[in-house]
Design a protein around this motif. Structure first.
Motif, PDB file in Angstrom:
ATOM      1  N   CYS A  83      34.167  48.084  43.703  1.00  0.00           N
ATOM      2  CA  CYS A  83      33.369  47.140  42.905  1.00  0.00           C
ATOM      3  C   CYS A  83      32.448  46.289  43.795  1.00  0.00           C
ATOM      4  O   CYS A  83      32.834  45.836  44.869  1.00  0.00           O
ATOM      5  N   ASP A  84      31.214  46.078  43.299  1.00  0.00           N
ATOM      6  CA  ASP A  84      30.235  45.268  44.040  1.00  0.00           C
ATOM      7  C   ASP A  84      30.577  43.783  44.057  1.00  0.00           C
ATOM      8  O   ASP A  84      30.123  43.049  44.934  1.00  0.00           O
TER       9      ASP A  84
ATOM     10  N   CYS B 106      32.576  50.306  38.961  1.00  0.00           N
ATOM     11  CA  CYS B 106      33.522  50.029  37.866  1.00  0.00           C
ATOM     12  C   CYS B 106      33.295  51.023  36.727  1.00  0.00           C
ATOM     13  O   CYS B 106      34.248  51.528  36.129  1.00  0.00           O
TER      14      CYS B 106
ATOM     15  N   CYS C  21      34.266  43.424  38.466  1.00  0.00           N
ATOM     16  CA  CYS C  21      33.236  42.922  37.546  1.00  0.00           C
ATOM     17  C   CYS C  21      33.230  43.680  36.215  1.00  0.00           C
ATOM     18  O   CYS C  21      32.812  43.159  35.197  1.00  0.00           O
ATOM     19  N   GLY C  22      33.656  44.941  36.245  1.00  0.00           N
ATOM     20  CA  GLY C  22      33.715  45.724  35.015  1.00  0.00           C
ATOM     21  C   GLY C  22      32.397  46.350  34.593  1.00  0.00           C
ATOM     22  O   GLY C  22      32.363  47.121  33.638  1.00  0.00           O
ATOM     23  N   HIS C  23      31.295  46.051  35.298  1.00  0.00           N
ATOM     24  CA  HIS C  23      30.014  46.611  34.842  1.00  0.00           C
ATOM     25  C   HIS C  23      29.160  47.245  35.945  1.00  0.00           C
ATOM     26  O   HIS C  23      28.135  47.846  35.661  1.00  0.00           O
ATOM     27  N   CYS C  24      29.559  47.122  37.209  1.00  0.00           N
ATOM     28  CA  CYS C  24      28.742  47.744  38.255  1.00  0.00           C
ATOM     29  C   CYS C  24      28.921  49.268  38.198  1.00  0.00           C
ATOM     30  O   CYS C  24      29.766  49.783  37.476  1.00  0.00           O
TER      31      CYS C  24
HETATM   32 ZN   LIG Z   1      32.340  46.223  39.541  1.00  0.00          ZN
END
Ligand SMILES: [Zn+2]
Ligand SMILES: [Zn+2]
Length: 311
Positions: free
Chosen positions: A105-106, A97, A91-94
């Motif tokens: 990653c979630d 990450c 996702c790049g934002h959890c």
């Molecule tokens: Zn993530």
């Protein structure tokens, strides 16, 4: 294109004719030349892993050549050989990450599980999760590096840099790669297989193990660390009994049968028990740089796509 698809867990893969997948923004279309079979594929087909996209094209040890580029793709060219691993999206934002632990990653997407994989003539993948595979090794030889190699390498790192005497429980695809890398690094490999599996024990010795024997036997030496690749819970207390104080036991598989109760005494002494989940892109960069130096050679048996159920 031709593909082998899983429609329902517990059933065999079915041959299907699907439209060629088109690369979206940031994606590569890859003409698949080889796709390894990983234990995880079998867990998906058997229903041990419960969140597949269905139907799904399994397969996440993909080697092929770039056949089309989606909008905005940089750093890849048509015809270039690439590898596509299990980690297909993050996702790049959890919180994971954000902290460099993208393997946790979630909201991940895994190749051949939530994202169509490599048991097909073509596949598409997010270019950010694909890796160039230069060199002159064959496509089939390289395919097992994309999961068995990467997860094996991550497990080896988690076993600790200073762990010289290393036990490996279950000697299959990941183990035969780890044994070569570990031997190159000057470690000693002790290979534990199913009791009586002399073929696997000989294979382990051929791959550089200094000792190979039954998992029911006591270890011939006190181990610094152990990696368990076989999905067999009772190996956890066996490995804990084999490692020294402060030793590390790494569970390298995505699925394992229940671990039996064991006395606290075999964990006491600051022994560490941990799992390894998935991979990060940095693991892939590190391992794919190291593998040609060893050099890692893989043993494989090849089947045509239509015979994926036999493999
Ligand atoms: Zn993530
Ligand atoms: Zn795998």
């Amino acid at each position: 294109m031709k593909a082998m698809i899983l429609e329902r867990p517990g059933e065999a893969l079915r041959a299907a004719e699907l439209p060629d997948p088109r690369p979206g923004p940031g994606q590569l279309q890859v003409e698949v030349s080889a796709c390894g079979v990983c234990r995880t594929d079998l867990h998906v087909v058997d229903g041990d892993l419960t969140e597949p996209k269905l139907p799904i094209v399994p397969g996440h040890e993909i080697v092929g050549r770039v056949s089309a580029l989606g909008d905005g793709v940089e750093g890849f060219s048509l015809g270039e050989r690439v590898g596509i691993p299990w980690l297909g999206h993050t996702c790049g934002h959890c919180r994971y990450c954000a902290s460099g632990d993208e393997n946790l990653c979630d909201e991940p997407g895994f190749t051949g599980y939530q994202i169509d994989g490599g048991y097909a003539e073509k596949t598409v993948a997010d270019a950010a999760y694909c890796f160039p595979l230069p060199g002159d090794q064959s496509d089939a030889e390289l395919a097992p590096l994309l999961c068995a190699g990467l997860i094996g390498y991550r497990s080896l790192v988690m076993a600790g840099e200073s762990s010289k005497k290393l036990g490996i429980y279950g000697f299959g695809a990941a183990a035969h790669i780890v044994a070569q890398v570990a031997t190159y690094q000057g470690r000693e490999i002790y290979a534990f297989t199913s009791p009586g599996d002399t073929t696997a024990q000989q294979f382990a010795r051929d791959m550089g193990a200094v000792w190979a024997g039954d998992s029911s036997a006591a270890s011939p030496v006190e181990l610094d660390a152990a990696i368990i690749f076989a999905p067999v819970g009772p190996l956890v207390p066996a490995a804990l009994r084999a490692v020294r104080k402060g030793g590390i036991v790494v569970c390298g598989g995505i699925h394992m049968s229940d671990i039996p109760a064991f006395p606290y005494g075999i964990l006491w002494g600051e022994r560490v028990l941990r799992s390894v989940a998935n991979l990060t892109r940095q693991d892939a960069i590190d391992f794919l740089e190291l593998a040609p130096k060893v050099p890692v050679k893989t043993v494989n048996q090849q089947f045509p796509l239509a015979e994926a159920n036999q493999s």
